[in-house]
Design a protein around this motif. Structure first.
Motif, PDB file in Angstrom:
ATOM      1  N   SER A 112      -8.016 -11.608   4.368  1.00 15.52           N
ATOM      2  CA  SER A 112      -7.044 -10.597   4.794  1.00 15.52           C
ATOM      3  C   SER A 112      -7.411  -9.298   4.082  1.00 15.52           C
ATOM      4  O   SER A 112      -7.654  -9.309   2.862  1.00 15.52           O
ATOM      5  CB  SER A 112      -5.642 -11.051   4.387  1.00 15.52           C
ATOM      6  OG  SER A 112      -4.720 -10.005   4.564  1.00 15.52           O
ATOM      7  N   GLY A 113      -7.447  -8.195   4.838  1.00 13.75           N
ATOM      8  CA  GLY A 113      -7.899  -6.918   4.276  1.00 13.75           C
ATOM      9  C   GLY A 113      -7.155  -6.549   3.001  1.00 13.75           C
ATOM     10  O   GLY A 113      -7.764  -6.172   1.994  1.00 13.75           O
ATOM     11  N   SER A 114      -5.840  -6.691   3.015  1.00 15.18           N
ATOM     12  CA  SER A 114      -5.047  -6.251   1.874  1.00 15.18           C
ATOM     13  C   SER A 114      -5.158  -7.208   0.680  1.00 15.18           C
ATOM     14  O   SER A 114      -4.788  -6.858  -0.439  1.00 15.18           O
ATOM     15  CB  SER A 114      -3.579  -6.102   2.285  1.00 15.18           C
ATOM     16  OG  SER A 114      -3.128  -7.282   2.898  1.00 15.18           O
ATOM     17  N   ARG A 159      -6.888  -6.279  -2.695  1.00 17.17           N
ATOM     18  CA  ARG A 159      -6.182  -5.482  -3.705  1.00 17.17           C
ATOM     19  C   ARG A 159      -5.343  -6.343  -4.635  1.00 17.17           C
ATOM     20  O   ARG A 159      -4.988  -5.936  -5.733  1.00 17.17           O
ATOM     21  CB  ARG A 159      -5.302  -4.424  -3.008  1.00 17.17           C
ATOM     22  CG  ARG A 159      -6.096  -3.505  -2.056  1.00 17.17           C
ATOM     23  CD  ARG A 159      -5.210  -2.479  -1.377  1.00 17.17           C
ATOM     24  NE  ARG A 159      -4.050  -3.061  -0.741  1.00 17.17           N
ATOM     25  CZ  ARG A 159      -3.613  -2.768   0.479  1.00 17.17           C
ATOM     26  NH1 ARG A 159      -4.250  -1.866   1.217  1.00 17.17           N
ATOM     27  NH2 ARG A 159      -2.543  -3.336   0.971  1.00 17.17           N
ATOM     28  N   MET A 168      -3.354  -3.795  14.720  1.00 16.92           N
ATOM     29  CA  MET A 168      -4.316  -2.738  14.340  1.00 16.92           C
ATOM     30  C   MET A 168      -5.487  -2.678  15.320  1.00 16.92           C
ATOM     31  O   MET A 168      -6.002  -1.589  15.607  1.00 16.92           O
ATOM     32  CB  MET A 168      -4.733  -2.813  12.870  1.00 16.92           C
ATOM     33  CG  MET A 168      -5.467  -3.995  12.391  1.00 16.92           C
ATOM     34  SD  MET A 168      -5.937  -3.804  10.631  1.00 16.92           S
ATOM     35  CE  MET A 168      -4.456  -4.234   9.759  1.00 16.92           C
ATOM     36  N   SER A 220      -0.351  -8.193  12.115  1.00 18.08           N
ATOM     37  CA  SER A 220      -0.968  -6.891  11.844  1.00 18.08           C
ATOM     38  C   SER A 220      -2.393  -6.807  12.397  1.00 18.08           C
ATOM     39  O   SER A 220      -2.825  -5.741  12.838  1.00 18.08           O
ATOM     40  CB  SER A 220      -0.928  -6.564  10.352  1.00 18.08           C
ATOM     41  OG  SER A 220      -1.366  -7.642   9.601  1.00 18.08           O
ATOM     42  N   ALA A 246       0.838  -1.200   0.000  1.00 19.03           N
ATOM     43  CA  ALA A 246       0.000   0.000   0.000  1.00 19.03           C
ATOM     44  C   ALA A 246       0.870   1.247   0.000  1.00 19.03           C
ATOM     45  O   ALA A 246       1.840   1.345   0.760  1.00 19.03           O
ATOM     46  CB  ALA A 246      -0.919   0.001   1.214  1.00 19.03           C
ATOM     47  N   MET A 260       0.560   6.242   9.903  1.00 14.89           N
ATOM     48  CA  MET A 260       0.113   4.923  10.378  1.00 14.89           C
ATOM     49  C   MET A 260       0.998   4.443  11.529  1.00 14.89           C
ATOM     50  O   MET A 260       0.512   3.991  12.572  1.00 14.89           O
ATOM     51  CB  MET A 260       0.151   3.916   9.222  1.00 14.89           C
ATOM     52  CG  MET A 260      -0.237   2.511   9.621  1.00 14.89           C
ATOM     53  SD  MET A 260      -0.003   1.308   8.301  1.00 14.89           S
ATOM     54  CE  MET A 260       1.713   0.866   8.521  1.00 14.89           C
ATOM     55  N   SER A 287       0.120 -12.396   3.322  1.00 12.59           N
ATOM     56  CA  SER A 287      -1.290 -12.749   3.525  1.00 12.59           C
ATOM     57  C   SER A 287      -2.128 -12.196   2.373  1.00 12.59           C
ATOM     58  O   SER A 287      -3.146 -12.779   2.001  1.00 12.59           O
ATOM     59  CB  SER A 287      -1.814 -12.261   4.879  1.00 12.59           C
ATOM     60  OG  SER A 287      -1.869 -10.858   4.924  1.00 12.59           O
ATOM     61  N   LYS A 335      -1.978   3.719   3.169  1.00 10.27           N
ATOM     62  CA  LYS A 335      -2.188   2.511   3.982  1.00 10.27           C
ATOM     63  C   LYS A 335      -3.607   2.335   4.473  1.00 10.27           C
ATOM     64  O   LYS A 335      -4.339   3.317   4.644  1.00 10.27           O
ATOM     65  CB  LYS A 335      -1.286   2.552   5.230  1.00 10.27           C
ATOM     66  CG  LYS A 335       0.187   2.722   4.964  1.00 10.27           C
ATOM     67  CD  LYS A 335       0.783   1.531   4.276  1.00 10.27           C
ATOM     68  CE  LYS A 335       2.290   1.671   4.130  1.00 10.27           C
ATOM     69  NZ  LYS A 335       2.843   0.712   3.160  1.00 10.27           N
ATOM     70  N   TYR A 336      -3.885   1.074   4.782  1.00  8.40           N
ATOM     71  CA  TYR A 336      -5.082   0.744   5.571  1.00  8.40           C
ATOM     72  C   TYR A 336      -4.570   0.268   6.916  1.00  8.40           C
ATOM     73  O   TYR A 336      -3.598  -0.480   6.999  1.00  8.40           O
ATOM     74  CB  TYR A 336      -5.881  -0.321   4.807  1.00  8.40           C
ATOM     75  CG  TYR A 336      -6.252  -1.585   5.552  1.00  8.40           C
ATOM     76  CD1 TYR A 336      -7.256  -1.556   6.522  1.00  8.40           C
ATOM     77  CD2 TYR A 336      -5.643  -2.796   5.261  1.00  8.40           C
ATOM     78  CE1 TYR A 336      -7.617  -2.727   7.180  1.00  8.40           C
ATOM     79  CE2 TYR A 336      -5.997  -3.959   5.915  1.00  8.40           C
ATOM     80  CZ  TYR A 336      -6.984  -3.921   6.883  1.00  8.40           C
ATOM     81  OH  TYR A 336      -7.339  -5.060   7.536  1.00  8.40           O
ATOM     82  N   TRP A 337      -5.168   0.757   7.988  1.00  8.48           N
ATOM     83  CA  TRP A 337      -4.769   0.286   9.331  1.00  8.48           C
ATOM     84  C   TRP A 337      -5.965   0.446  10.238  1.00  8.48           C
ATOM     85  O   TRP A 337      -6.313   1.564  10.626  1.00  8.48           O
ATOM     86  CB  TRP A 337      -3.565   1.095   9.855  1.00  8.48           C
ATOM     87  CG  TRP A 337      -2.938   0.511  11.095  1.00  8.48           C
ATOM     88  CD1 TRP A 337      -3.032   0.990  12.376  1.00  8.48           C
ATOM     89  CD2 TRP A 337      -2.111  -0.655  11.173  1.00  8.48           C
ATOM     90  NE1 TRP A 337      -2.333   0.189  13.237  1.00  8.48           N
ATOM     91  CE2 TRP A 337      -1.748  -0.836  12.525  1.00  8.48           C
ATOM     92  CE3 TRP A 337      -1.661  -1.593  10.237  1.00  8.48           C
ATOM     93  CZ2 TRP A 337      -0.954  -1.889  12.969  1.00  8.48           C
ATOM     94  CZ3 TRP A 337      -0.865  -2.639  10.672  1.00  8.48           C
ATOM     95  CH2 TRP A 337      -0.512  -2.769  12.015  1.00  8.48           C
ATOM     96  N   ASP A 396       5.550  -1.362   6.199  1.00  8.47           N
ATOM     97  CA  ASP A 396       4.312  -1.998   6.659  1.00  8.47           C
ATOM     98  C   ASP A 396       4.537  -2.596   8.047  1.00  8.47           C
ATOM     99  O   ASP A 396       5.341  -2.079   8.810  1.00  8.47           O
ATOM    100  CB  ASP A 396       3.862  -3.020   5.611  1.00  8.47           C
ATOM    101  CG  ASP A 396       3.439  -2.290   4.354  1.00  8.47           C
ATOM    102  OD1 ASP A 396       2.304  -1.809   4.320  1.00  8.47           O
ATOM    103  OD2 ASP A 396       4.264  -2.149   3.431  1.00  8.47           O
ATOM    104  N   LYS A 435      -9.875  -1.772  11.452  1.00 14.23           N
ATOM    105  CA  LYS A 435     -11.072  -2.389  10.866  1.00 14.23           C
ATOM    106  C   LYS A 435     -12.328  -1.641  11.289  1.00 14.23           C
ATOM    107  O   LYS A 435     -12.370  -1.052  12.371  1.00 14.23           O
ATOM    108  CB  LYS A 435     -11.160  -3.841  11.337  1.00 14.23           C
ATOM    109  CG  LYS A 435      -9.886  -4.599  10.963  1.00 14.23           C
ATOM    110  CD  LYS A 435     -10.038  -6.064  10.988  1.00 14.23           C
ATOM    111  CE  LYS A 435      -8.691  -6.758  10.759  1.00 14.23           C
ATOM    112  NZ  LYS A 435      -8.268  -6.782   9.365  1.00 14.23           N
TER     113      LYS A 435
END
Ligand code: PMV
Length: 311
Positions: free
Chosen positions: A132-134, A137, A182, A178, A13, A229, A100, A16-18, A269, A20
């Motif tokens: 997994s969130g990422s 993508r 998070m 992660s 990313a 982040m 992941s 970033k995403y960090w 990350d 939920k």
């Protein structure tokens, strides 16, 4: 039912995403913008078995890793069919190098075919996210924009020449995964609400920079997002950081090299490795200069990688 294999590439990313969103769907609290890499990928084969098993790089997995794969299979399996998931990671596992992401994207792609789910790219992305969130993508090549609604889409940036130098700073797996990190940030860091509240402006600006071919602006936002982040997680109780002394040395060197006129921007990350965003014209000289830092294990030059595919 014949075995099905799929390949997905890791993504990193830039924005970033960090964190939920509340609820059980593994929805992100923020969007994100990522770059899929050519040199890191996972190949996964799904086949019928008498019980669920997960074999990663030739080793049968138990504990949390197996539980996550089994929970994913529970989302997709039909007629209670048990499965063997056999994965080869061509990316260091649990080292902050997005294993992941490639892992669950490859599994989603294989499951779509194996169980004849009939998902299109958006559906695949939503499915991969639940692992997994990422991973949502990694269904896409090049730049991918992840929405808070839980799916990603491809972003066209024809005028951008993106390269990532992946600077390996330490061997081994990370201490805090992660997901745990998070959640702790969201629960305890006073900076987390500020991270979430200020995120969409960064994402919007980065999309504009990417689609208009503004490399420098995208690079500046990339550094800004990663530092924000990490600052938010450092203010957790107890504080979390993934930087190692060598990571800091690389970050300092990147800023020095930038002062000397090269185009280079770092991102990190949930791990100690530093990824350096740069255009092709500067990649070789940057690699040569960064290799001079004592202790660097290796530097890999990544370019844009493909979306997930059946293999
Ligand atoms: O894919 P997850 O849920 O393990 O989270 C990954 C989070 C970061 O890599 C740190 C940032 C990102 O957007 O990929």
């Amino acid at each position: 039912m014949l075995p099905v294999s799929a390949v997905a590439h890791a993504n990193i990313a830039l924005i970033k995403y960090w964190g939920k969103a509340p609820g059980s769907q593994n929805l992100p609290a923020t969007g994100s913008l990522s770059f899929t890499l050519d040199c890191f990928f996972t190949k996964t084969t799904l086949q019928k078995s008498h019980e669920d098993r997960f074999i990663l790089n030739g080793v049968e997995q138990t504990g949390e890793r197996f539980t996550r794969v089994k929970a994913f299979l529970d989302l997709v399996r039909v007629k209670n069919i048990a499965c063997e998931v056999i994965s080869e990671n061509h990316v260091p596992t649990q080292a902050g190098l997005a294993s992941s992401a490639s892992g669950f994207a490859a599994l989603a792609c294989a499951a779509n075919q194996f169980f004849a789910l009939g998902l299109d790219e958006r559906g695949l992305s939503e499915l991969a996210r639940q692992g997994s969130g990422s991973a949502a993508r990694s269904i896409f090549s090049g730049l991918a924009l992840m929405h808070t609604e839980g799916y990603a889409e491809s972003i066209e940036a024809p005028d951008l020449d993106l390269n990532l130098l992946v600077v390996h700073c330490l061997d081994g797996e990370k201490q805090v995964d992660s997901r745990t990190a998070m959640n702790l940030t969201a629960q305890t860091s006073p900076y987390y609400p500020a991270w979430v509240a200020s995120h969409s402006a960064d994402l919007k600006a980065a999309i504009t920079a990417a689609t208009h071919g503004h490399f420098q602006k995208l690079g500046e936002l990339t550094e800004y997002s990663t530092l924000k982040m990490h600052a938010s997680m450092m203010a957790s109780q107890p504080g979390i950081w993934y930087f190692e002394p060598l990571s800091m040395a690389v970050m300092n060197a990147v800023r020095d090299l930038r002062r000397q006129g090269l185009q280079a921007y770092f991102t990190l990350d949930a791990g100690p490795h530093v990824k350096v965003l740069c255009p092709s014209k500067d990649a070789l000289i940057l690699k040569t200069e960064l290799e001079k830092i004592p202790g660097i294990l290796k530097i890999q030059h990544a370019k844009s990688g493909p979306g997930a595919y059946l293999a």
